[in-house]
Design a protein around this motif. Structure first.
Motif, PDB file in Angstrom:
ATOM      1  N   ARG A   6      50.743   8.953  28.114  1.00  0.00           N
ATOM      2  CA  ARG A   6      52.093   9.440  27.755  1.00  0.00           C
ATOM      3  C   ARG A   6      52.326   9.422  26.260  1.00  0.00           C
ATOM      4  O   ARG A   6      52.984  10.299  25.729  1.00  0.00           O
ATOM      5  CB  ARG A   6      53.155   8.601  28.442  1.00  0.00           C
ATOM      6  CG  ARG A   6      53.203   8.854  29.909  1.00  0.00           C
ATOM      7  CD  ARG A   6      54.277   8.044  30.551  1.00  0.00           C
ATOM      8  NE  ARG A   6      54.134   8.177  31.990  1.00  0.00           N
ATOM      9  CZ  ARG A   6      55.079   7.942  32.830  1.00  0.00           C
ATOM     10  NH1 ARG A   6      56.245   7.562  32.410  1.00  0.00           N
ATOM     11  NH2 ARG A   6      54.868   8.079  34.107  1.00  0.00           N
ATOM     12  N   GLU A   7      51.843   8.392  25.596  1.00  0.00           N
ATOM     13  CA  GLU A   7      51.994   8.278  24.150  1.00  0.00           C
ATOM     14  C   GLU A   7      50.660   7.885  23.543  1.00  0.00           C
ATOM     15  O   GLU A   7      49.947   7.057  24.096  1.00  0.00           O
ATOM     16  CB  GLU A   7      53.046   7.223  23.785  1.00  0.00           C
ATOM     17  CG  GLU A   7      54.442   7.608  24.198  1.00  0.00           C
ATOM     18  CD  GLU A   7      55.501   6.650  23.653  1.00  0.00           C
ATOM     19  OE1 GLU A   7      55.189   5.822  22.769  1.00  0.00           O
ATOM     20  OE2 GLU A   7      56.644   6.753  24.116  1.00  0.00           O
ATOM     21  N   HIS A   9      49.326   6.662  19.834  1.00  0.00           N
ATOM     22  CA  HIS A   9      49.647   6.245  18.471  1.00  0.00           C
ATOM     23  C   HIS A   9      48.355   5.887  17.756  1.00  0.00           C
ATOM     24  O   HIS A   9      47.797   4.815  17.977  1.00  0.00           O
ATOM     25  CB  HIS A   9      50.605   5.051  18.491  1.00  0.00           C
ATOM     26  CG  HIS A   9      51.916   5.367  19.107  1.00  0.00           C
ATOM     27  ND1 HIS A   9      52.951   5.939  18.393  1.00  0.00           N
ATOM     28  CD2 HIS A   9      52.372   5.227  20.370  1.00  0.00           C
ATOM     29  CE1 HIS A   9      53.990   6.120  19.193  1.00  0.00           C
ATOM     30  NE2 HIS A   9      53.654   5.701  20.402  1.00  0.00           N
ATOM     31  N   SER A  34      53.567  13.036  25.636  1.00  0.00           N
ATOM     32  CA  SER A  34      54.765  13.554  24.986  1.00  0.00           C
ATOM     33  C   SER A  34      54.828  13.171  23.511  1.00  0.00           C
ATOM     34  O   SER A  34      55.479  13.847  22.735  1.00  0.00           O
ATOM     35  CB  SER A  34      56.024  13.070  25.714  1.00  0.00           C
ATOM     36  OG  SER A  34      56.094  11.661  25.684  1.00  0.00           O
ATOM     37  N   VAL A  35      54.145  12.099  23.114  1.00  0.00           N
ATOM     38  CA  VAL A  35      54.183  11.636  21.730  1.00  0.00           C
ATOM     39  C   VAL A  35      52.761  11.510  21.203  1.00  0.00           C
ATOM     40  O   VAL A  35      51.928  10.827  21.805  1.00  0.00           O
ATOM     41  CB  VAL A  35      54.894  10.264  21.625  1.00  0.00           C
ATOM     42  CG1 VAL A  35      54.843   9.732  20.199  1.00  0.00           C
ATOM     43  CG2 VAL A  35      56.326  10.358  22.120  1.00  0.00           C
ATOM     44  N   ASN A  37      51.154  10.481  17.564  1.00  0.00           N
ATOM     45  CA  ASN A  37      51.363  10.004  16.209  1.00  0.00           C
ATOM     46  C   ASN A  37      50.018   9.941  15.501  1.00  0.00           C
ATOM     47  O   ASN A  37      49.203   9.062  15.775  1.00  0.00           O
ATOM     48  CB  ASN A  37      52.028   8.633  16.219  1.00  0.00           C
ATOM     49  CG  ASN A  37      52.289   8.105  14.823  1.00  0.00           C
ATOM     50  OD1 ASN A  37      51.813   8.636  13.833  1.00  0.00           O
ATOM     51  ND2 ASN A  37      53.049   7.025  14.742  1.00  0.00           N
ATOM     52  N   LEU A  63      54.299  17.757  25.351  1.00  0.00           N
ATOM     53  CA  LEU A  63      54.377  17.227  23.993  1.00  0.00           C
ATOM     54  C   LEU A  63      55.745  17.539  23.380  1.00  0.00           C
ATOM     55  O   LEU A  63      56.166  18.694  23.346  1.00  0.00           O
ATOM     56  CB  LEU A  63      53.263  17.825  23.124  1.00  0.00           C
ATOM     57  CG  LEU A  63      53.102  17.251  21.723  1.00  0.00           C
ATOM     58  CD1 LEU A  63      52.667  15.786  21.786  1.00  0.00           C
ATOM     59  CD2 LEU A  63      52.103  18.060  20.931  1.00  0.00           C
ATOM     60  N   THR A  64      56.430  16.494  22.890  1.00  0.00           N
ATOM     61  CA  THR A  64      57.736  16.674  22.261  1.00  0.00           C
ATOM     62  C   THR A  64      57.777  16.111  20.850  1.00  0.00           C
ATOM     63  O   THR A  64      58.701  16.408  20.109  1.00  0.00           O
ATOM     64  CB  THR A  64      58.855  15.983  23.079  1.00  0.00           C
ATOM     65  OG1 THR A  64      58.539  14.601  23.198  1.00  0.00           O
ATOM     66  CG2 THR A  64      59.021  16.624  24.437  1.00  0.00           C
ATOM     67  N   ASP A  65      56.803  15.294  20.469  1.00  0.00           N
ATOM     68  CA  ASP A  65      56.838  14.638  19.171  1.00  0.00           C
ATOM     69  C   ASP A  65      55.436  14.597  18.580  1.00  0.00           C
ATOM     70  O   ASP A  65      54.545  13.954  19.128  1.00  0.00           O
ATOM     71  CB  ASP A  65      57.384  13.212  19.336  1.00  0.00           C
ATOM     72  CG  ASP A  65      57.780  12.572  18.022  1.00  0.00           C
ATOM     73  OD1 ASP A  65      57.161  12.886  16.989  1.00  0.00           O
ATOM     74  OD2 ASP A  65      58.696  11.740  18.040  1.00  0.00           O
ATOM     75  N   ASP A  67      53.585  13.745  15.008  1.00  0.00           N
ATOM     76  CA  ASP A  67      53.740  13.169  13.674  1.00  0.00           C
ATOM     77  C   ASP A  67      52.455  13.382  12.884  1.00  0.00           C
ATOM     78  O   ASP A  67      51.431  12.762  13.167  1.00  0.00           O
ATOM     79  CB  ASP A  67      54.065  11.681  13.773  1.00  0.00           C
ATOM     80  CG  ASP A  67      54.468  11.077  12.431  1.00  0.00           C
ATOM     81  OD1 ASP A  67      54.199  11.690  11.381  1.00  0.00           O
ATOM     82  OD2 ASP A  67      55.059   9.980  12.444  1.00  0.00           O
ATOM     83  N   ARG A  94      59.402  17.982  17.976  1.00  0.00           N
ATOM     84  CA  ARG A  94      59.765  17.365  16.698  1.00  0.00           C
ATOM     85  C   ARG A  94      58.454  17.217  15.927  1.00  0.00           C
ATOM     86  O   ARG A  94      57.549  16.524  16.376  1.00  0.00           O
ATOM     87  CB  ARG A  94      60.394  15.997  16.928  1.00  0.00           C
ATOM     88  CG  ARG A  94      60.764  15.288  15.643  1.00  0.00           C
ATOM     89  CD  ARG A  94      61.358  13.903  15.981  1.00  0.00           C
ATOM     90  NE  ARG A  94      61.809  13.243  14.791  1.00  0.00           N
ATOM     91  CZ  ARG A  94      61.031  12.462  14.032  1.00  0.00           C
ATOM     92  NH1 ARG A  94      59.763  12.249  14.367  1.00  0.00           N
ATOM     93  NH2 ARG A  94      61.505  11.884  12.956  1.00  0.00           N
TER      94      ARG A  94
END
Length: 176
Positions: A6-7, A9, A34-35, A37, A63-65, A67, A94
């Motif tokens: 899900r994420e 980083h 979705s995230v 980074n 995917l929404t974010d 970085d 974003r």
């Protein structure tokens, strides 16, 4: 097969362009990410191009974010991302590009790509299609007490683009 991450980083891992290529090949197989980074990973303009392809080639991604702060993306990478944002079918995104240096033309391309999605039309390089897209400069204080400026360009919550302040001098290793 697919996996259910899900994420992700990976900030500061110096994955470079090769790592960005590997991620862009693997991530379309995720159903829940979705995230992502990738700040501080030295992906450069080449890696930004690989990740830009991901935005267009993964239309059903959650995917929404994304970085991509502090990655040495430069004008060439910004151009690839701007083109991808126009063709991107993600319902919401974003995209943080803070800590990268862009020239005026690259900034205009990025702004225009966000604005063109709002209007439902594509645009030429630097052409502004919507005068009412929300744009502003937000000043905030970082943890070090330094005042930072962030330009935000968004289009009704569909795309939010975070850009570094315009005062930064552009340097581009990609030759654009």
């Amino acid at each position: 097969g697919s996996f259910s991450l899900r994420e992700c980083h990976l900030a500061g891992n110096r994955i470079g362009a090769d790592g960005a290529l590997a991620l862009s090949a693997a991530l379309p197989h995720t159903r829940r990410l979705s995230v992502l980074n990738l700040s501080g990973n030295e992906v450069g303009c080449e890696g930004a191009g690989f990740l830009a392809d991901l935005l267009v080639e993964a239309p059903r991604s959650p995917l929404t974010d994304l970085d991509l702060s502090a990655n040495g993306i430069g004008d060439g990478g910004a151009a690839d991302l701007a083109e991808a944002l126009v063709g991107c079918t993600l319902p919401r995104l974003r995209l943080s590009l803070l800590g990268n240096e862009f020239g005026a033309r690259a900034r205009a391309q990025l702004r225009s790509s966000v604005e063109s999605r709002r209007c439902g039309a594509s645009s030429a390089v630097g052409e502004t299609l919507c005068d009412d897209a929300a744009r502003g400069v937000v000043k905030g204080t970082s943890s070090g007490g330094k005042t930072d400026e962030v330009e935000i360009c968004e289009n009704d919550g569909d795309i939010e683009l975070l850009l570094p302040p315009e005062e930064q001098s552009p340097t581009d290793v990609c030759g654009v």
